[in-house]
Structure formats: C-alpha cells, structure tokens
Motif scaffolding. Structure first.
Motif, PDB file in Angstrom:
ATOM      1  N   ALA B 186       0.835  -1.209   0.000  1.00  0.00           N
ATOM      2  CA  ALA B 186       0.000   0.000   0.000  1.00  0.00           C
ATOM      3  C   ALA B 186       0.868   1.257   0.000  1.00  0.00           C
ATOM      4  CB  ALA B 186      -0.920  -0.005   1.213  1.00  0.00           C
ATOM      5  N   LEU B 187       1.960   1.192   0.736  1.00  0.00           N
ATOM      6  CA  LEU B 187       2.825   2.366   0.898  1.00  0.00           C
ATOM      7  C   LEU B 187       3.659   2.620  -0.355  1.00  0.00           C
ATOM      8  CD1 LEU B 187       3.353   4.328   3.186  1.00  0.00           C
ATOM      9  CD2 LEU B 187       5.024   2.757   4.132  1.00  0.00           C
ATOM     10  N   SER B 188       3.962   1.557  -1.086  1.00  0.00           N
ATOM     11  CA  SER B 188       4.886   1.719  -2.207  1.00  0.00           C
ATOM     12  C   SER B 188       4.197   1.790  -3.560  1.00  0.00           C
ATOM     13  CB  SER B 188       5.881   0.557  -2.227  1.00  0.00           C
ATOM     14  OG  SER B 188       5.184  -0.644  -2.499  1.00  0.00           O
ATOM     15  N   ALA B 189       2.886   1.555  -3.590  1.00  0.00           N
ATOM     16  CA  ALA B 189       2.202   1.404  -4.881  1.00  0.00           C
ATOM     17  C   ALA B 189       2.486   2.563  -5.836  1.00  0.00           C
ATOM     18  CB  ALA B 189       0.705   1.258  -4.650  1.00  0.00           C
ATOM     19  N   ALA B 190       2.265   3.791  -5.358  1.00  0.00           N
ATOM     20  CA  ALA B 190       2.446   4.949  -6.246  1.00  0.00           C
ATOM     21  C   ALA B 190       3.906   5.050  -6.683  1.00  0.00           C
ATOM     22  CB  ALA B 190       2.017   6.214  -5.531  1.00  0.00           C
TER      23      ALA B 190
END
Lengths: 539, 317
Positions: B186-190
């Motif tokens: 979730a934290l790294s998706a972008a």
C-alpha cells in the motif's frame, strides 16, 4: 515466450502470497488441541468447548494503557474493582464496599468493606488497603485515557481517611457531599494492592487487583493479554485467556472480525452503525446494543442572532425529526433525546420529544422573517469520523433552507476540534454538533457548566445561555445537603432545558458491539462490573 | 582523501540543516491552532476547566514562557537526548520514539524495497519488451498504481487478502514478514508506478545513445547491452528519485500505520496531533527529519559508487 512469462509472474505472486501467509502463527485461528480440565468451565453448561483457548478482541485504543495511566487497565477487563459500582438504573451499588452511610450534613461517610476478598497475589483486602489507595490518590492528579483520577474532584474537601476497624473506613470532608457515593462509582474508587504502586503513585509493573482477571502481558499500542484469576473471591470467569488488540481504524477492525482474527470488537465506537447493520443479517455474528452515557447535542450560539431568540431555538428543535435522524443515519442505534441529561443517569427525568415541523417553521419565520440569514454550521473533524455528522448536518441544512417565507442559507464547515472550539468561544458560529458524556454519576458539574451563566462550557462553547432562575437553582444545588432536594433541582433543570434550549439534545447514543458466533456471552456493557466473566467459546 | 573531505563537508552541513528542522518543528507545534491545555486537564479529570485551571496547567506545561525561552530550553534538552515527556500519558518521548522508529523504518524499508524491486524491475521489463503487449500492460498497471490513493488501496488489499482469502493478516506485526506485505504494498504502490515509468524512459533514452550502437557493433548480447550499459548508466537519476521517495514513504506511513495498526512513529504522531501534544510532534519532526537527512546523505555517497565521474572528481560534480 510472452505467455510463459505471464504465467510465471502470476505463479510467483501466488507462491509468495502462500509462503508469506504461513510465516507466523495465529493463536486465534489455529487453537491448541483440547487438553486438560477447566474448573470454572466444568460448572457451567456453556463449558463443553475448550475454554483454555485464547479469545481475541479488538478495540480502537489500548485496553491496558500501562504504568502511567491512573488505572493501568480499563475497568471492563475485570482486573481491578471499585468500592462502589452502579446498578442498571445508575444508582450506586456495593462492590468492595458492602454498605455505607453518612451523617446528617454528609461530611462524614462510613464505608463497611466486604470481608474475605483477596487480591490476585493472595494479599487480603482490608481497611489498610483503602487507606493506602487514598494516600496514592493524594499524589495525583493522575492522567488516564478513561477517566482522570483527581482526588479534588472526586472527593472535594477531603480532610481525612481513617479506619475504625479492619473493615471500616471513615472519610471526613470539609463540606457536605450528599452525592459522594455517586462520584465514587467505578473509576472514582478503584482499589489496587499497594505493592504495585511506584513511589510517585504510578504503577511499577502490572496492576494487582481483586478482579476475576489478571494482566499477563502488555505491549503498548499492540495488545494486552489477561488471564483468569482462579482465586477470585466471586464468581470466576469462564474463558481462561483474552487478548485485546489495538486496531485504531474502524474498517480494519471490522475486517479483522470478518477474517476471524478476532472474535469480538469492544470499547467505545467498536463498530460503525453501518457495519453493525451489515452484520445483523449474518448468523455468523452477533450484534449487541447497550446503554451509553453519551448524548449528541446541537449546540447553538445563543449570544447572537438568530439563536439568541428562543423562538429560533425552539423552532429548530420542533423541526428536527429525531427518529428519522436515528433511523436514517445511525441505522436505528440511538434514542430520541428530549432533555439535557442522558437517560442512563440516575437523575434522568424524561422530557417529551416534540416533533412539529409546521409549528417549528412558523416560530422560525417569526424569528427571522424574510431577511437573508447566513448560518455557519461547524462540524469537528474527529466527530465526523466517528459519527454520521456530515449527513446529519446536511439534513438540518435542508430543513432550514427550505422553510417557506424565509431566506436562510447554511454553510457547513469541517474543522479540527481545537480551532472549532476557539471559533465557538469567540462566538463565530451558529451551530455545532458535539457529543457530551457523563463525567460522573453526579450530574451537578454538567448542569453547572452548561446551564449556569458563568459555566465554563456555556462560555467556551459560546452558548450565551442566561436564565436567572437556573442560576439560582444551580447555586442552591452547590450547597444543598439534601439528596432528595438535589433530585428535585436536577429534575427541574431538565424540564427548563427542554423549554429554554441552552442547546438542543438530538439523540442519546447507544453502544454497539459485535462478536463472532464462535463466542457467547458478550454484551454491550461499557465499563460494567461483570466485564468479560460471561464471555466464552460457544463452539 | 577527496571522498573523505566530501563526506566530512556533508556531515558539517547537517548541523544547520538539523537546527533548521528543530526550529521548524518547534514553530509548527506552536502556530498550529488549538490548545493542548484543555486536553491535558481533561485527562486528569478536569472536564470543565476554569480559566484558573487553564492558567495553572499552562504554567505546569511551561507554555506561559516566551517562545525563544521555550525553544532554547527544548533544543538544549534535545541535544542531551531528552525530548521531554508527552502531555498525554506522561511518557518519555525519546524512549517512545526510539522504540517506534525501528518499526517505521522496517515498514518504510520494506516499501522502499518493493518500490526498487517492482519499480526498477518493471521499468527494465517494459524497456526490454518495448512496444509489445507486456509493455502496454505494465504501463497501464503503473498508471493505475500511480492513480490509486494509498489509503484506498490499503483497505482494498485488506478486504481481498485478509478478509476474503485469509492469506495475510489485516493488521499488527505479530505474523512476522507476512504482516509487512500489505502495508509495504500500500505504501509503495504509487512509487512503484512512477519508478517503473521513469526507469523505462531512462533506459529507452540510453538505448538511443551512440555508445549503445558501439556496444551492439562489438557483438555484445542484448542482455549485456541492456544491463551492463543502458541500465547502469540510467541508475543515477533513478537512485535520486528513489532517495526522494523515502521522505514521502516516511510521511505516508502515518496513514498506513493507522490503517494497519502498526505501532510506529506515524500512528504515534497522528494521535499526538489530535491531542495537540506539542512535545511529541516536535520530537517526531526532529527524528524523522534527521533520519531523512541521513538517508539523503547515504544516497549522495551511493552516487560515488555508481558514477565514476563523481568518484574521479571527489564529489565535486
């Protein structure tokens, strides 16, 4: 080639997922094999399942906030017990104190302690323990995420605390406190074994109480584990171990219940009304609704036009279809509020809930006429996240803007509670939705602070409320030594509040909790004395 | 020697930067609206405080003193490792931050690793399969990852992988590596989305350079050209980009930690912000700011390893 690459990537993702899912154990989902016998369980019909398996609950905050908290653990965990608890009707009831009496002017209170009670470490409970707990209280005030422990507010003007024998304690106060036993209810008279106190009055390690459970493990911000106290003086708990996980986000808590990681959701705001409604139709879960001391108020700026006019306040109150608000926005979890004091208070006097939109609109028309009126409706962010305030505010906005013959415009603004309170205090608002709980079983402080001209909430919320008769009643209550007369004063104040509207009560909140059908006995009972003693595995 | 001088100079430059961070941290706490006094009073049982109660608590918290005196006092104690005690809960802030920092770093590094592995890996794949359906699908996927808000993705992942498939835990850290997967994704998706597109663009740009033509002319394999030449030469801007992400990941962890019930710095400061707990907010900004500055320094030093030009000029480039 390309097809093979896609298949490979997909397989790798699945394999990684499966491998990681097996990386750790989950006590709740992979219970240990049935073994041994359970003495408490053997006596109860629900006891056939293995009650040594751990039951997990999730809450938005630490149920054991730790050594710096005034009580270390929430009362509902059953680790410690108070001298005085309360009945279902909110009146004081015996706990570690079996009975009590006071002299005529309520300055001397004598408490007769229960005999045969022991702490979880085996130490006996007696008058010396009570004296040591009062000595500890004098080192406060102590911070708490439940109720702050402040000897000056719970025992105002306490002169001495002495024992007359091993099971009798006498409190002497400078001024009469006819409702002292109300302020002592639950958190006001928590008792601990003094060896668990540090020199400054905080805790040196786990708390030692007389309750049916003991703290066995505590990792702040993550979880705490309590275990049954088999030497409990009363009826022991059924399940042996409970784990209380901290999951601040409502959606994640709900997902944890659905995923079977926890068997129940507990504490304030355990589950949203929408989630509870979703679970109610599912036999795999149970939803329990219980009493709550919280009232939702529509605070209005009575110091400025148009709410300085009683017709405007009464008109808006008549315009509100409280039952529709509860049904539509709170999924039916709540009770329409007619009066200022929560229905859970022992001093509650029921007030009629009036809904008459035509009369309400007529009163507002008289108050504002057809002149343009712009109203600022503030919503505190924190409350918007917990309650359907946005929808509720839009409903009220629609009601006000559609009154025929008027020209009212309502602007809704979300703010952090800090700046919101600053705006309210400065009188730069017209309406604000906000909850108010019962800080004590004695409602005097609520009446004084909301309804007295100089009351701190009246001033800080910019309510601008003033009524000479109300001031006189509150000043009389402040020095009244007759509990019956106090009850009359509180009833009269509630009747006045329902006609004079220092603010507008909208609904009385209800506590909603949920559990998996794998366990039984879990009821919404915020800070009740029975706690988790009845909760056990059902299968 | 030149490298040592460069490193020493960079370390000296940290002093004014950290002082600036400390001043910003202090002032941010003070200019934020709201008053911590009421919350502190509420927590000791004074729900309806009078002005006298407030004044007494203000003095007790040291908030009645002039701002410069408060700042100097705070900096002086911070230099000795004492960040004070929180208004809420009366806990030792330095100890609390040091307990939580490794947890946040663990989650952030997992997210950074995901950004590197999937972002750079995806970018290389896209460049290698440039113009094919693999490139098209991965480009679409990276755009999707860039567009989806982290908090939404977090809830979506919880619903699918924890609630429905029961493959991963919804929250907490009690299941080891498995507990880190969803927060890291979730934290790294972008960042995965942007890194993959950036890597793809960079490698394709390098593939058009003359030295690639020369490498091909020498008869090197496509793999050797791609990884040994094009990829390596596109690394410096990619490292810069990933280094900059770390700050975003540290900040983004605030929401993600709250959703996944991770007891790191983010969830701590979120609760501190809600309670106007100034000392905690100041401590958090100081610690995360210092961490970010040190990570940036580490990345700058990493350039020396990957870019011979910088190495030769002793970091003057």
């Amino acid at each position: 080639m390309n097809k093979r690459l896609g298949t490979l990537l997909l397989s790798a993702a699945c394999a990684l997922s499966l491998a990681l899912s097996g990386c750790g154990g989950d006590a709740a989902s992979t219970p240990p094999p049935v073994s041994g016998t359970d003495p408490a369980a053997a006596q109860t019909p629900q006891a056939q399942p293995d009650q040594t398996r751990e039951i997990a609950f999730a809450a938005s905050r630490d149920q054991c906030p730790g050594e710096q908290d005034a009580y270390y653990a929430s009362m509902s965990l059953g680790v410690w017990e108070p001298l005085v608890t309360k009945n279902e009707d909110g009146t004081p009831a015996p706990a570690l104190a079996e009975r009590w009496e006071h002299n005529e002017d309520a300055t001397v209170w004598t408490f007769h302690l229960r005999e045969g009670v022991t702490f979880s470490n085996g130490a006996p409970f007696d008058a010396d323990i009570v004296l040591a707990n009062f000595e500890r209280m004098k080192k406060g005030p102590f911070d708490s995420s439940f109720y702050g422990l402040n000897i000056d507010t719970i025992y105002p003007g306490l002169l001495s605390c002495e024992k007359t024998d091993d099971f009798t304690v006498v409190l002497t106060l400078a001024e009469g406190q006819p409702l002292l036993d109300y302020t002592m209810v639950n958190y006001g008279s928590a008792m601990f074994e003094p060896s668990c106190f540090a020199g400054d009055g905080s805790f040196a390690g786990f708390p030692i109480g007389t309750g049916p459970y003991m703290v066995k493990e505590n990792v702040l911000g993550q979880y705490c584990v309590i275990e049954r106290n088999d030497a409990y003086w009363g009826t022991p708990g059924i399940a042996q171990t409970f784990r209380f996980k901290v999951i601040p986000d409502t959606e994640t808590r709900y997902a944890a219940l659905r995923a079977g990681e926890v068997q129940g959701l507990c504490d304030l705001g355990a589950i949203s009304p929408a989630q509870a409604a979703e679970l109610e139709g599912d036999s795999a879960y149970r939803v329990s609704v219980g009493d709550s001391g919280i009232t939702h108020f529509l605070n209005v700026n009575g110091g400025a036009f148009p709410f300085d006019d009683l017709r405007m306040r009464e008109g808006l109150s008549l315009l509100l279809d409280r039952q529709t608000i509860i049904d539509r926005f709170y999924n039916g979890y709540g009770l329409a509020a007619g009066g200022f004091l929560s229905y859970t208070s022992a001093f509650y006097a029921e007030q009629p809930v009036r809904y008459d939109p035509e009369q309400g609109a007529a009163l507002i028309r008289q108050a504002v006429g057809d002149q343009p009126v712009e109203l600022l409706f503030l919503l505190p962010n924190g409350d918007v996240n917990r309650y359907p305030y946005q929808e509720e505010a839009e409903y009220i906005q629609a009601l006000l803007e559609n009154i025929e013959g008027t020209n009212i415009k309502v602007q809704i603004r979300l703010m952090d509670w800090g700046p919101c309170k600053d705006e309210m205090k400065a009188g730069n608002y017209n309406m604000c939705l906000k909850i108010q709980g019962l800080p004590s079983a004695n409602p005097f402080s609520l009446f004084r602070n909301f309804m007295h001209t100089e009351g701190s909430t009246n001033l800080n919320y910019g309510l601008g409320y003033h009524n000479d008769h109300v001031d006189a009643l509150i000043e009389e209550a402040a020095v009244c030594l007759d509990a019956r007369r106090l009850g009359e004063i509180y009833a009269e104040l509630q009747a006045i509040s329902a006609e004079d509207f220092p603010n507008l009560p909208v609904l009385y909140s209800q506590e909603v909790v949920a559990s998996s059908s794998a366990i039984t006995g879990y009821q919404a009972d915020v800070y009740g004395l029975t706690g988790y003693t009845q909760v056990c595995w059902a299968q | 020697m030149a490298i040592l001088t460069y490193t020493g100079r960079r370390l000296l430059m940290l002093i004014p930067v950290l002082l600036g961070i400390s001043l910003a941290a202090f002032l941010l706490g003070r200019i934020a609206p709201g008053d911590p006094v009421d919350e502190a009073l509420f927590r000791i049982g004074v729900e309806f405080p009078t002005e006298e109660d407030r004044a007494e608590m203000r003095a007790q918290l040291g908030l009645d003193r002039p701002l410069p005196a408060q700042y100097l006092d705070w900096v002086g104690r911070a230099l000795r490792g004492d960040l004070g005690r929180s208004y809420v809960g009366n806990r030792d802030i330095a100890r609390e931050l040091m307990t939580r920092l490794p947890i946040t770093l663990e989650v952030s590094l997992a997210a950074l690793a995901a950004a590197v592995v999937f972002g750079v890996g995806g970018g290389v794949l896209m460049a290698a399969f440039h113009g094919t359906w693999v490139d098209t699908v991965l480009k679409a996927l990276s755009t999707l990852l860039l567009s989806v808000p982290g908090f939404w993705l977090a809830l979506f992942l919880i619903t699918v992988f924890a609630e429905q498939l029961h493959l991963l835990p919804t929250s907490g850290l009690d299941r080891g590596l498995a507990s880190l997967v969803l927060p890291a994704v979730a934290l790294s998706a972008a960042n995965v989305g942007s890194t993959s597109r950036f890597t793809r663009g960079n490698i394709l740009a390098q593939l058009g350079e003359q030295y690639i033509v020369a490498a091909n002319a020498k008869g090197l394999s496509q793999k050797a050209v791609m990884l040994g030449h094009a990829f390596r030469n596109s690394l410096v801007p990619i490292i810069t980009l990933i280094g900059n992400y770390f700050g975003g990941i540290l900040g983004g962890s605030t929401i993600i930690e709250n959703i996944f019930a991770i007891p790191g710095l983010g969830s701590y400061v979120l609760s501190a912000i809600q309670n106007r707990d100034y000392p905690v907010i100041q401590g958090y900004v100081l610690v995360t700011g210092a961490t970010f500055v040190l990570i940036t320094l580490a990345i700058d030093l990493l350039y020396l390893a990957v870019n011979p030009k910088i190495r030769i000029q002793g970091g003057e480039s």
